[in-house]
Design a protein around this motif. Structure first.
Motif, PDB file in Angstrom:
ATOM      1  N   CYS A 138       0.891  -1.214   0.077  1.00 30.94           N
ATOM      2  CA  CYS A 138       0.080   0.050   0.178  1.00 30.94           C
ATOM      3  C   CYS A 138       0.643   1.216   0.058  1.00 30.94           C
ATOM      4  CB  CYS A 138      -0.817  -0.140   1.188  1.00 30.94           C
ATOM      5  SG  CYS A 138      -0.164   0.375   2.749  1.00 30.94           S
ATOM      6  N   ARG A 139       0.402   2.369  -0.451  1.00 30.58           N
ATOM      7  CA  ARG A 139       0.904   3.683  -0.480  1.00 30.58           C
ATOM      8  C   ARG A 139       0.103   4.652   0.001  1.00 30.58           C
ATOM      9  NH1 ARG A 139       1.971   7.968  -4.440  1.00 30.58           N
ATOM     10  NH2 ARG A 139       0.279   7.492  -5.476  1.00 30.58           N
ATOM     11  N   VAL A 140       0.721   5.492   0.903  1.00 31.38           N
ATOM     12  CA  VAL A 140      -0.169   6.679   1.489  1.00 31.38           C
ATOM     13  C   VAL A 140      -0.293   7.842   0.326  1.00 31.38           C
ATOM     14  CG1 VAL A 140      -0.361   8.375   3.339  1.00 31.38           C
ATOM     15  CG2 VAL A 140       0.594   6.012   3.772  1.00 31.38           C
ATOM     16  N   THR A 141      -1.535   8.033   0.176  1.00 34.20           N
ATOM     17  CA  THR A 141      -1.829   9.208  -0.866  1.00 34.20           C
ATOM     18  C   THR A 141      -2.361  10.590  -0.260  1.00 34.20           C
ATOM     19  OG1 THR A 141      -3.907   8.255  -1.063  1.00 34.20           O
ATOM     20  CG2 THR A 141      -2.457   7.499  -2.628  1.00 34.20           C
ATOM     21  N   GLY A 142      -2.685  10.220   1.090  1.00 32.98           N
ATOM     22  CA  GLY A 142      -2.948  11.736   1.524  1.00 32.98           C
ATOM     23  C   GLY A 142      -3.273  11.388   3.189  1.00 32.98           C
ATOM     24  N   VAL A 143      -2.777  12.372   3.793  1.00 33.13           N
ATOM     25  CA  VAL A 143      -3.392  12.706   5.451  1.00 33.13           C
ATOM     26  C   VAL A 143      -4.021  13.861   5.627  1.00 33.13           C
ATOM     27  CG1 VAL A 143      -2.100  12.757   7.664  1.00 33.13           C
ATOM     28  CG2 VAL A 143      -1.284  11.101   5.982  1.00 33.13           C
ATOM     29  N   PHE A 144      -5.136  13.948   6.348  1.00 30.83           N
ATOM     30  CA  PHE A 144      -5.542  15.116   6.690  1.00 30.83           C
ATOM     31  C   PHE A 144      -6.029  15.045   8.315  1.00 30.83           C
ATOM     32  CE2 PHE A 144      -9.755  17.484   7.561  1.00 30.83           C
ATOM     33  CZ  PHE A 144      -9.583  18.588   6.939  1.00 30.83           C
ATOM     34  N   ARG A 145      -5.619  16.058   8.850  1.00 29.02           N
ATOM     35  CA  ARG A 145      -5.566  16.085  10.419  1.00 29.02           C
ATOM     36  C   ARG A 145      -6.436  17.349  10.737  1.00 29.02           C
ATOM     37  NH1 ARG A 145      -4.186  19.003  14.532  1.00 29.02           N
ATOM     38  NH2 ARG A 145      -3.835  17.988  16.418  1.00 29.02           N
TER      39      ARG A 145
END
Length: 68
Positions: free
Chosen positions: A57-64
């Motif tokens: 898997c590849r992280v495509t976005g992080v929203f905090r």
């Protein structure tokens, strides 16, 4: 992931599951809530699509956002 903020946070993490040739097989979303400052959190990203080959898997976005 580690919350590097000084306040508790909620995190929405998007990941994708690409095949070796780059074809995107599926995606998943994780929700980690009320992660304390400096705290590490871990979860498992799962696809609803059956995949019969190894993928990473590849992280495509992080929203905090700040926890309420």
């Amino acid at each position: 992931m580690t919350n590097r903020s000084s306040k508790p946070g909620d995190h929405h993490i998007s990941v994708e599951f690409p095949a070796p040739g780059g074809l995107r097989l599926d995606e998943a979303h994780l929700f980690l809530t009320e992660v304390a400052p400096g705290q590490q959190a871990r979860d498992t990203a799962q696809s609803l699509t059956r995949v019969d080959r190894p993928v990473t898997c590849r992280v495509t976005g992080v929203f905090r956002t700040a926890s309420p």
